[in-house]
Design a protein around this motif. Structure first.
Motif: not given
Ligand code: LAN
Length: 748
Positions: A407-413
């Protein structure tokens, strides 16, 4: 209405066949600016439809979201829901979900386009027609919102829209609508806002309107009742209507208009006594009757209108135009609401000219409001981009997804999106246009809209801070100055009663409500103080203070204390709070409890302060047999809790969140509610649509598509975190004892 199926009339979405090839619709969004577009059949689709597009359109999503085994614990349910919901995140990091339900908006935009000679793409028009037809009531008419019986306003507007969209007067649905309208005495009984649009469309005489007294805009601001003291929405709608009235902005007569004049009235158009219609409002349309003071004011304004000074009128028109232009520039032609947008498009066509860049920008911004859902295309009441994203992320973080690299990219976005949503500077010379400083604030929709809201600011700021605190992989932090700006803007919004309003500080007094001329909405003249806004700001400031204890320390402490006192003052004798932007006491009580929790007032050793105890008792007393909560939207109108027959997902989540915020000690109560959320989850991880989630101004309702997903995620996640040893929380501990884990830092 029991289960929310009212949101879908004609027994379901697919009963009216889509009017376009749904697989050719695509969605794009840049920093929250949303746009749906259709790829013509002659063109190659550059890419496959993504999950968000297919889901929103109601197409098969099994390749994105396969059925999964039913969850048996809160933890499984929340993981499943997050997997599903993260799959719907838009490319720019926000969640793009429908926020709809005001049925006059599409017809108003269509009339505006008709009058301004703007042609919308054929596919857009066809899908707009599908939506309008899907909301036609069995009696042939329409209400003004999804839960309203048919009214003259709703029916006349949808009738004209159908005719603009090409249905002939003999089409069976048009005939049914006409019969319904004639039974109501025809279009003459339409309320104020409708009368203006009919007059613009040359279907009604300007003589048939009470004068809004356009010269009011020239009066000094200290004058009681000056428009600068209205709530921003009331102010801007009055502004646009007054401008159209003052300029008598009217479209030229053509064949359609001649025909409509025969169709929408019972009497012969040429014989109508227009001045006699000024106060003619059909009974079912009237939600806020004129006071005698308003009638007296109208009598004076109407008299003045007969003899008005041309030079004053010219000055008033110039002043109103300047105000209108300012909002166009500040809001990038999205305006304060879609109601104003419809007026401004037309005003720009007439005042700026068809070839002007301003008008062209206005046309392109119509797409910011178009949304295609399962019933066709509609006009959003606003975009809820920033609001939905803030709550979605708060739920995700509560569930601990930051520990899962998937989920790192989801949270970053999401972090990028929220950062990009903050207003970076005040509009130039803003006080001249009765605006307040907004530098540092966040809007309900996206930055380009420029209208900040106190609670949207607080929730977005807190979410940004939470993301940065909990996600070490997010490195590009918001500069502290930007957080200070957010705090500045919130502190600037304090009201004298200690609470917070929505867009601005409260300016007018309750007395202004006596001069409410909207006829369709109550309590809409003043930006009152709201428990929800107050509670969100408190939680935001409390969180901020933990990281920056010395920043504007005294003011923040003072604000928090006074706000808490406001919450105390607003609590009802039964322990509840009246919520204005969600249905209703359940929503308000959730926010009331969060306010107390963030100030440290939670249960300790089985006891809590009396406000918290009473509020919990109130919620517990409303828990239904199945363990859930359900409240009818009419609670707001009647100012008393009206029990729903079916428990609702969003209200069950709000009640649970409130109880958990203050660590309500009887875990059984919570477990029963959580079990409802687990049981009702669908196999792909979402929850079915329930009844309407929002009622506003006593006579409006809103449908938020995201609420049935973001709030159960939040509630399940909080439960799993706080009560890991409950058998309902986690499989592993099924045989463990059931007890609450007391946390020291309250619900914030
Ligand atoms: C026919 C008319 C008047 C249409 C315009 C409707 C707007 C004025 C309404 C639609 C959505 C709406 C209810 C909303 C709000 C204000 C009024 C809005 C914008 C706010 C921003 C007020 C503060 C609330 O806490 C919250 C953020 C939930 C809502 C969101 C929707």
């Amino acid at each position: 209405m029991s289960d929310g199926t009212c949101l879908r009339r004609r027994k379901g979405a697919h009963e009216i066949e889509p009017k376009t090839d749904l697989t050719r619709w695509r969605f794009s969004s840049v920093e929250g600016r949303q746009k749906w577009y259709y790829v013509a059949s002659s063109e190659e689709c550059a890419r496959e439809q993504n999950a968000l597009e297919a889901y929103t359109l109601g197409l098969d999503t099994s390749k994105f979201f396969p059925d999964l085994p039913k969850a048996s614990t809160a933890q499984e349910a929340v993981q499943k829901a997050i997997k599903f919901f993260s799959g719907l995140q838009a490319e720019d990091g926000h969640w793009a979900m429908e926020c709809s339900g005001v049925l006059s908006l599409a017809p108003a935009i269509l009339m505006s386009c008709y009058a301004a000679k703007i042609s919308l793409p054929e596919e857009v028009e066809r899908e707009l027609l599908r939506y309008i037809l899907s909301k036609q009531l069995p009696d042939g008419g329409w209400g003004l919102h999804l839960k309203e019986q048919s009214t003259v306003f709703g029916t006349t507007f949808s009738y004209i829209a159908m005719r603009i969209l090409g249905l002939g007067p003999d089409h069976p649905d048009v005939v049914r609508a006409r019969i319904n309208l004639h039974k109501k005495g025809g279009a003459l009984g339409i309320p104020n806002l409708g009368k203006v649009w009919l007059a613009i469309m040359n279907l009604y005489s300007w003589e048939g309107m009470n004068s809004p007294f356009p010269e009011l805009w020239l009066f000094p601001t200290w004058l009681p009742g000056h428009p600068s003291t209205y709530w921003c929405h009331a102010r801007h709608i009055t502004l646009a209507m007054s401008y159209c009235y003052a300029t008598r902005l009217t479209v030229e007569e053509d064949e359609l208009i001649q025909s409509l004049r025969q169709e929408i009235y019972v009497e012969d158009f040429s014989t109508i006594d227009w001045p006699a219609q000024r106060n003619n409002i059909y009974e079912a349309d009237l939600h806020a009757a004129h006071s005698w003071m308003l009638d007296a004011a109208f009598a004076t304004f109407n008299l003045y209108e007969r003899y008005h000074f041309t030079s004053f009128r010219k000055q008033a028109i110039a002043e109103m135009y300047e105000q209108i232009k300012a909002d166009d520039i500040f809001s990038n032609a999205t305006n304060s609401s879609p109601t104003c947008k419809a007026f401004h498009v037309l005003i720009s066509r007439y005042a700026d000219g068809a070839d002007s860049p301003a008008f062209q920008e206005h046309i392109s911004r119509i797409y910011d409001y178009l949304w295609i859902g399962q019933d066709g295309m509609l006009i959003k009441v606003m975009g809820s981009q920033t609001w939905d994203t803030s709550f979605a992320i708060q739920g995700f973080l509560e569930a601990g997804v930051q520990n899962n690299p998937d989920y790192a990219s989801c949270l970053k976005k999401a972090h990028e999106f929220l950062k990009a949503s903050q207003i970076v500077d005040n509009p130039p010379n803003y006080q001249r246009y009765y605006r307040q400083m907004n530098k540092g604030g966040f809007p309900f929709s996206n930055r380009e809209n420029d209208w900040i809201v106190s609670d949207c600011t607080a929730e977005a700021m807190r979410t940004l801070m939470l993301l940065e605190e909990k996600c070490p992989f997010i490195e590009d932090h918001v500069a502290p100055q930007r957080l200070f700006d957010a705090v500045n803007v919130m502190l600037n919004m304090r009201n004298s009663d200690g609470g917070f309003s929505s867009y601005e500080t409260r300016r007018g007094s309750w007395l202004l409500e006596i001069m409410n001329s909207s006829e369709i909405y109550a309590d809409c003249m003043v930006d009152h103080t709201y428990i929800e806004c107050t509670s969100s700001v408190m939680q935001g400031l409390k969180h901020f203070r933990k990281r920056f204890p010395n920043h504007r320390e005294d003011e923040i402490s003072d604000t928090l204390n006074k706000a808490l006192q406001y919450c105390r003052n607003m609590q009802k004798a039964d322990g509840s709070w009246l919520g204005r932007w969600g249905v209703c006491f359940t929503y308000g009580t959730w926010f009331g409890l969060e306010a107390f929790a963030c100030m440290g007032y939670i249960y300790r050793g089985g006891e809590a302060c009396k406000e918290v105890t009473k509020a919990c008792e109130f919620l517990v007393s409303k828990q239904m047999k199945d363990g859930g909560w359900g409240e009818e939207f009419e609670s707001y109108r009647f100012r008393k809790y009206i029990q729903h027959t079916v428990s609702q997902i969003h209200q069950t989540s709000w009640a649970l969140l409130g109880l958990m915020a203050v660590r309500y000690p009887d875990v059984r109560v919570l477990e029963r509610g959580i079990q409802v959320l687990i049981d009702r989850q669908t196999l792909i991880g979402e929850w079915p649509q329930g009844d309407i989630a929002t009622a506003f101004y006593k006579a409006g309702t809103l449908h938020y598509n995201a609420y049935r997903i973001i709030f159960p995620i939040f509630a399940l996640a909080r439960f799993t975190r706080l009560y890991p040893s409950s058998p309902v929380a986690k499989e592993l501990l099924k045989n463990g004892s059931v007890h609450a884990v007391q946390s020291q830092n309250g619900g914030c």
